[in-house]
Design a protein around this motif. Structure first.
Motif, short mmCIF file in Angstrom:
data_model
loop_
_atom_site.label_atom_id
_atom_site.label_comp_id
_atom_site.label_asym_id
_atom_site.label_seq_id
_atom_site.Cartn_x
_atom_site.Cartn_y
_atom_site.Cartn_z
N TYR A 205 0.64 -1.07 0.15
CA TYR A 205 -0.18 -0.02 -0.12
C TYR A 205 0.84 1.34 -0.01
CZ TYR A 205 -3.16 3.73 1.85
OH TYR A 205 -3.56 4.93 1.86
N PHE A 206 1.79 1.19 0.85
CA PHE A 206 2.74 2.54 0.86
C PHE A 206 3.57 2.80 -0.39
CE2 PHE A 206 1.94 1.48 5.65
CZ PHE A 206 1.53 2.94 5.77
N ILE A 207 4.15 1.48 -0.89
CA ILE A 207 4.89 1.52 -2.06
C ILE A 207 4.09 2.26 -3.17
CG2 ILE A 207 5.88 0.36 -3.76
CD1 ILE A 207 7.29 -1.51 -1.43
N GLY A 208 2.86 1.63 -3.34
CA GLY A 208 1.64 1.99 -4.29
C GLY A 208 1.43 3.49 -4.33
N ARG A 209 1.32 4.04 -3.19
CA ARG A 209 0.92 5.37 -3.09
C ARG A 209 2.14 6.31 -3.55
NH1 ARG A 209 -2.88 7.10 0.87
NH2 ARG A 209 -2.29 9.53 -0.10
N VAL A 210 3.26 6.01 -3.30
CA VAL A 210 4.27 6.83 -3.93
C VAL A 210 4.44 6.42 -5.43
CG1 VAL A 210 6.69 7.10 -3.93
CG2 VAL A 210 5.76 6.69 -1.88
N GLY A 211 4.22 5.19 -5.80
CA GLY A 211 4.33 5.18 -7.20
C GLY A 211 3.04 5.90 -7.98
N LYS A 212 2.05 5.87 -7.52
CA LYS A 212 0.90 6.55 -8.09
C LYS A 212 1.25 8.07 -8.31
CE LYS A 212 -2.80 3.38 -7.21
NZ LYS A 212 -4.18 3.23 -6.51
N SER A 213 1.93 8.45 -7.31
CA SER A 213 2.38 10.00 -7.27
C SER A 213 3.13 10.39 -8.33
CB SER A 213 2.71 10.51 -5.93
OG SER A 213 4.01 9.92 -5.67
N LEU A 214 3.73 9.45 -9.04
CA LEU A 214 4.93 9.91 -10.12
C LEU A 214 4.19 10.19 -11.54
CD1 LEU A 214 7.38 6.95 -9.62
CD2 LEU A 214 7.76 9.44 -8.97
N LYS A 215 2.93 9.55 -11.75
CA LYS A 215 2.30 9.80 -13.04
C LYS A 215 1.91 11.26 -13.39
CE LYS A 215 -1.25 7.88 -15.69
NZ LYS A 215 -2.46 6.98 -15.87
N LYS A 216 1.43 12.04 -12.39
CA LYS A 216 1.24 13.31 -12.80
C LYS A 216 2.23 14.28 -13.05
CE LYS A 216 -1.87 17.11 -11.21
NZ LYS A 216 -2.76 17.54 -9.95
N PRO A 217 3.46 14.33 -12.26
CA PRO A 217 4.37 14.97 -12.57
C PRO A 217 5.28 14.57 -13.76
CG PRO A 217 4.81 13.96 -10.61
CD PRO A 217 3.42 13.78 -10.77
N SER A 218 5.11 13.33 -14.00
CA SER A 218 6.00 12.84 -15.26
C SER A 218 5.14 13.22 -16.27
CB SER A 218 5.97 11.08 -15.35
OG SER A 218 6.41 10.66 -16.40
N MET A 219 3.74 13.23 -16.58
CA MET A 219 2.86 14.00 -17.68
C MET A 219 3.34 15.51 -17.84
SD MET A 219 0.58 13.37 -20.01
CE MET A 219 -0.40 11.97 -19.55
N LYS A 220 3.68 16.33 -16.67
CA LYS A 220 3.89 17.50 -16.62
C LYS A 220 5.49 17.67 -17.38
CE LYS A 220 3.11 20.16 -13.22
NZ LYS A 220 3.04 20.67 -11.86
N GLY A 221 6.33 17.00 -17.15
CA GLY A 221 7.65 16.90 -17.38
C GLY A 221 7.87 16.68 -18.85
N GLN A 222 6.95 15.49 -19.55
CA GLN A 222 7.02 15.49 -20.84
C GLN A 222 6.41 16.58 -21.55
OE1 GLN A 222 9.29 12.75 -20.26
NE2 GLN A 222 8.50 12.09 -22.20
N ASN A 223 5.05 17.26 -21.13
CA ASN A 223 4.66 18.20 -21.87
C ASN A 223 5.47 19.34 -21.93
OD1 ASN A 223 2.42 16.76 -22.22
ND2 ASN A 223 1.10 17.46 -20.51
N LYS A 224 6.11 19.77 -20.80
CA LYS A 224 7.17 20.62 -20.77
C LYS A 224 8.41 20.38 -21.92
CE LYS A 224 6.97 23.78 -18.95
NZ LYS A 224 6.48 25.32 -19.43
N MET A 225 8.75 19.15 -21.87
CA MET A 225 9.89 18.80 -22.89
C MET A 225 9.22 19.26 -24.15
SD MET A 225 12.76 18.15 -23.63
CE MET A 225 13.51 17.53 -22.15
N GLY A 226 8.16 18.79 -24.54
CA GLY A 226 7.53 19.11 -25.81
C GLY A 226 7.38 20.57 -26.09
N GLU A 227 6.95 21.34 -24.92
CA GLU A 227 7.16 22.90 -25.33
C GLU A 227 8.68 23.38 -25.63
OE1 GLU A 227 5.46 24.62 -21.90
OE2 GLU A 227 3.70 23.42 -22.04
N ILE A 228 9.51 22.58 -24.94
CA ILE A 228 11.11 23.31 -25.14
C ILE A 228 11.45 22.60 -26.61
CG2 ILE A 228 13.59 22.74 -24.60
CD1 ILE A 228 12.42 22.66 -21.60
#
Length: 612
Positions: A205-228
C-alpha cells in the motif's frame, strides 16, 4: 493497471510465442532455484546433527509435502549410514550446485528471449506512431506544435522503452519467483506464511501510494519537454528573424524560463522516484525483523514447535529470496507509472481521429477523362467555426487552365486543398468524372495530381532523390528530362556532384527560384493529369519568376491545371478565372471579360499594375 494491461495486450499478442517461452523459462528457473534453496535444510540438519534418521519412509505421494520430505530424509539417512557426514555434505552441495546451474541457465534463456521481445515492442510503438503521423490530416498539425509531436516520437518513446519495456522482465520473472517461493513457504509453515501475507499488503500500500504520485509530474515533465522542443524548432526556423530584430535576449530569457520550469518538475519527480529504493529496503527490513521475531517464537516452542530450527533457517532463505524480486517489482511499478504518462501522450496521437477516410465504395481511380466539379461546396475548419467557403460551384474541364484569384484569406487555397482531400467538404461535394472523390481511395485520388506550392517543400537530400520523391524506379535520363522541362538542369550540373549534390535542409543551399524549379521538376517527373499550382511564383524576384513561369508553362502543357494566383499577370491566358471574396466566387470569366466588367478583378489588376 487496466491501462497497462491494455498496452501489453496490444503489443505483446503478436509475439505470444516469445511471451510463452519467457514465462516457461522463468517458471523452470524459479523451480530449480526453489530446489537449490530446499537443499539448505538437509545440509543444516547434517551440520547441526538434528537430521532425523528415517529407516522407513512409507509409500511415496507426489501430492504430499510430508511424504516428499520423508523420502528426502530417508535418502539422506541412507547416505549418512553408508558414508560419513562430510561426504553427505559434498554430495548435497554438488546437487545444489547443479540445481543452481539449471536455474541460471533457464533464467538466461528467459532474458535471451525477452531482449528481442522488448525491442520488437518498442519498434512497433515507434513505427505505429510514425505511420499514424503520416496518415493524419493536415488540419491536425495546425493545432499541434511540431516540437511536441517530435518529443512524443523521440523522448516519450524512449521513456516507454526505459520505463515500461525494461520492466517487462520484472513482470515475467519476479511474480513467478515470488509465487514459487511462497508456495514452498506455505508448505513449510502455513502459520508463518499467513503472517507474511498480512504484512505484504501493508507494505504494498505504501509503495503503491508513492508510485501513483509519479504519474502526474511525469506527464507535466513530458509536456514541458514538448514545449521546449517546439521552442527549439521555432528558433532554428526563425533564426534569421531573431537576429535581424535583435531578439536574442528575449528568446534566451523565454527558453531559460521554460528550462527552469522543467528543472523544477524533474527535481520533484526524481526525488519521489529516488524514494522507491530506500522505502522498499526499509519496509523489507522491517518485515524481516517481524518474521524473525514471530518465526523465532515458533521455533522456541521446543517439542511443540511446528518448525524445526533448520527448517526455519531454510524458510528465511526462501523469504529472503522474494525480498529482492519484491523490491524490484515495486521499483518496476514506479517506472511503469512514469512510463505510462509517456504512453498516454503517445496514445493521444495513435488514437487521434482520422477525419479524412475512404468511402464505402473505395474506387481505385487511375485516369482522368472529362471534368472536375465543385458542386455547392461549403467548408469550415471547426464544427463551431465560421464557414470559410460558401456554396462554391465551378466546373473544370479536362485540359483547361483554371485560376483562382482574390485577396488573402478569401478561400482560394482552402478550395484547392479540398481536391486531394487534405480536408473533406462540410456541405456539397466534389466530383471527378461524375464520381464523388470520397468514393475514391485517397492514394489513387492523389496519384492523379501534382503539387507545386508557394513555399517549395524539399528534403535534406540530393537533387536526384528530391526530384524522384514518390516516383519509383525513375532513371537518371528521366530525371534529367524533367529537370530540363523545369529549367533546372543547368544549375544542377553546375554543382560539384551534379544530381547527387546535397541541397541542404529544406533546400537551404539553393535560391528561391532554384528551389521552386526543383519542385516543378518533381511534379514533371510524376507526370500527373491534374496540376495544382498554389501561388508558385509569388515569392520570387522578377528574373526568377520569368524562369519559373517558363517552367510552369512547360509543366501545364496538355494537362488540366488549377492555379492559385497572387500575381495576376501570370494567369492572363487562363481558360477560366474565378474571383473569390469572403469565401464565395463573385466573378467568373476570362481575363478580358472580367477586366471589361470593371468589378473586383479589374481593381485587383489595376492595383498590381499601379504598384509595379
Amino acid at each position: 493497471m487496466k491501462y497497462i494491461l491494455d498496452v501489453f495486450k496490444r503489443y505483446l499478442i503478436p509475439y505470444k510465442g516469445k511471451v510463452f517461452l519467457t514465462f516457461l523459462y522463468n517458471v523452470l528457473g524459479a523451480f530449480f532455484g526453489a530446489i537449490s534453496f530446499a537443499s539448505f535444510s538437509p545440509i543444516l540438519g547434517v551440520l547441526f546433527k538434528t537430521q532425523k534418521m528415517v529407516s522407513d519412509p512409507g509409500p511415496l505421494s507426489w501430492t504430499s509435502i510430508d511424504s516428499l520430505k520423508m523420502h528426502l530424509n530417508y535418502y539422506v539417512s541412507q547416505l549418512i549410514v553408508s558414508s560419513d557426514a562430510s561426504s553427505v555434505l559434498l554430495l548435497i552441495g554438488l546437487f545444489m550446485l547443479f540445481m543452481v546451474f539449471l536455474k541460471v541457465g533457464f533464467t538466461y534463456l528467459a532474458i535471451y528471449v525477452m531482449v528481442p521481445l522488448r525491442n520488437n515492442v518498442v519498434r512497433d510503438i515507434r513505427v505505429d506512431l510514425y505511420n499514424k503521423v503520416t496518415s493524419l490530416p493536415i488540419g491536425f498539425f495546425s493545432e499541434e506544435r511540431k516540437g511536441d509531436i517530435i518529443a512524443r516520437m523521440t523522448g516519450d518513446v524512449s521513456e516507454v522503452e526505459a520505463s515500461v519495456m525494461n520492466s517487462l522482465e520484472m513482470f515475467f520473472k519476479n511474480p513467478v519467483i515470488i509465487l514459487v517461493s511462497l508456495s514452498v513457504m506455505i508448505a513449510m509453515s502455513w502459520q508463518l506464511t499467513i503472517f507474511v501475507f498480512v504484512l505484504l499488503p501493508v507494505v504494498g500500500y505504501f509503495i503503491g501510494r508513492v508510485g501513483k504520485s509519479l504519474k502526474k509530474p511525469s506527464m507535466k515533465g513530458q509536456n514541458k519537454m514538448g514545449e521546449i522542443l517546439s521552442r527549439i524548432e521555432e528558433t532554428l526556423t526563425g533564426l534569421r528573424i531573431i537576429q535581424a530584430f535583435n531578439a536574442e535576449k528575449s528568446v534566451r530569457a523565454r527558453f531559460y524560463e521554460e528550462s527552469n520550469d522543467l528543472r523544477n518538475i524533474m527535481n520533484g519527480l526524481m526525488w519521489r522516484r529516488a524514494l522507491a529504493h530506500p522505502m522498499s529496503e526499509f519496509l523489507g527490513t522491517a518485515v524481516i525483523v517481524i518474521v524473525l521475531w514471530y518465526g523465532g517464537s515458533l521455533v522456541l516452542m521446543g517439542s511443540e514447535s511446528p518448525l524445526a530450527p533448520e527448517e526455519f533457517i531454510t524458510y528465511l532463505v526462501f523469504f529472503y529470496s522474494i525480498i529482492n524480486p519484491a523490491k524490484a517489482f515495486s521499483t518496476a511499478l514506479y517506472s511503469i507509472q512514469k512510463g505510462m504518462a509517456s504512453m498516454e501522450r503517445i496514445d493521444a496521437i495513435l488514437n487521434a481521429e482520422v477525419k479524412v477516410v475512404d468511402g464505402t465504395k473505395i474506387i481505385a481511380k487511375d485516369d482522368f477523362k472529362e471534368h472536375i466539379k465543385y458542386d455547392n461546396v461549403s467548408f469550415k475548419y471547426k464544427d463551431n467555426g465560421p464557414f470559410v467557403l460558401k456554396n462554391v460551384d465551378v466546373e473544370i474541364k479536362k485540359g483547361q487552365t483554371v485560376a483562382f484569384v482574390g485577396q488573402s484569406g478569401s478561400g482560394k487555397s482552402t478550395l484547392v486543398d479540398l481536391l486531394p482531400r487534405f480536408w473533406d467538404v462540410v456541405e456539397g461535394k466534389i466530383t471527378i468524372d461524375g464520381v464523388d472523390i470520397r468514393d475514391f481511395t485517397s492514394h489513387s485520388l492523389r496519384d492523379l495530381m501534382g503539387n507545386v506550392n508557394q513555399e517549395p517543400i524539399l528534403f535534406n537530400d540530393s537533387f536526384y532523390n528530391n526530384i524522384t520523391f514518390g516516383v519509383e524506379d525513375a532513371t537518371i535520363e528521366q530525371v534529367i528530362d524533367a529537370a530540363k522541362v523545369a529549367n533546372a538542369h543547368e544549375f544542377i550540373i553546375a554543382t560539384e556532384d551534379g544530381y547527387e549534390s546535397n541541397i541542404g535542409d529544406r533546400g537551404s543551399k539553393l535560391s528561391g527560384g532554384q528551389r521552386q524549379r526543383v519542385s516543378i521538376a518533381r511534379a514533371v517527373l510524376k507526370n500527373p493529369p491534374i496540376m495544382i499550382l498554389d501561388e508558385a511564383t509569388s515569392a520570387l524576384d522578377t528574373e526568377s519568376e520569368v524562369l519559373v513561369q517558363q517552367a510552369l508553362d512547360n509543366l501545364m502543357k496538355n494537362r488540366t491545371s488549377i492555379v492559385v494566383a497572387h500575381r495576376l499577370s501570370t494567369i492572363r491566358n487562363a481558360d477560366l478565372i474565378c474571383v473569390f471574396d469572403k469565401g464565395e466566387i463573385v466573378e467568373m470569366g476570362t481575363h478580358k471579360s472580367l477586366y471589361d466588367a470593371n468589378n473586383i478583378y479589374r481593381k485587383l489588376v489595376d492595383m498590381q499594375m499601379h504598384n509595379r
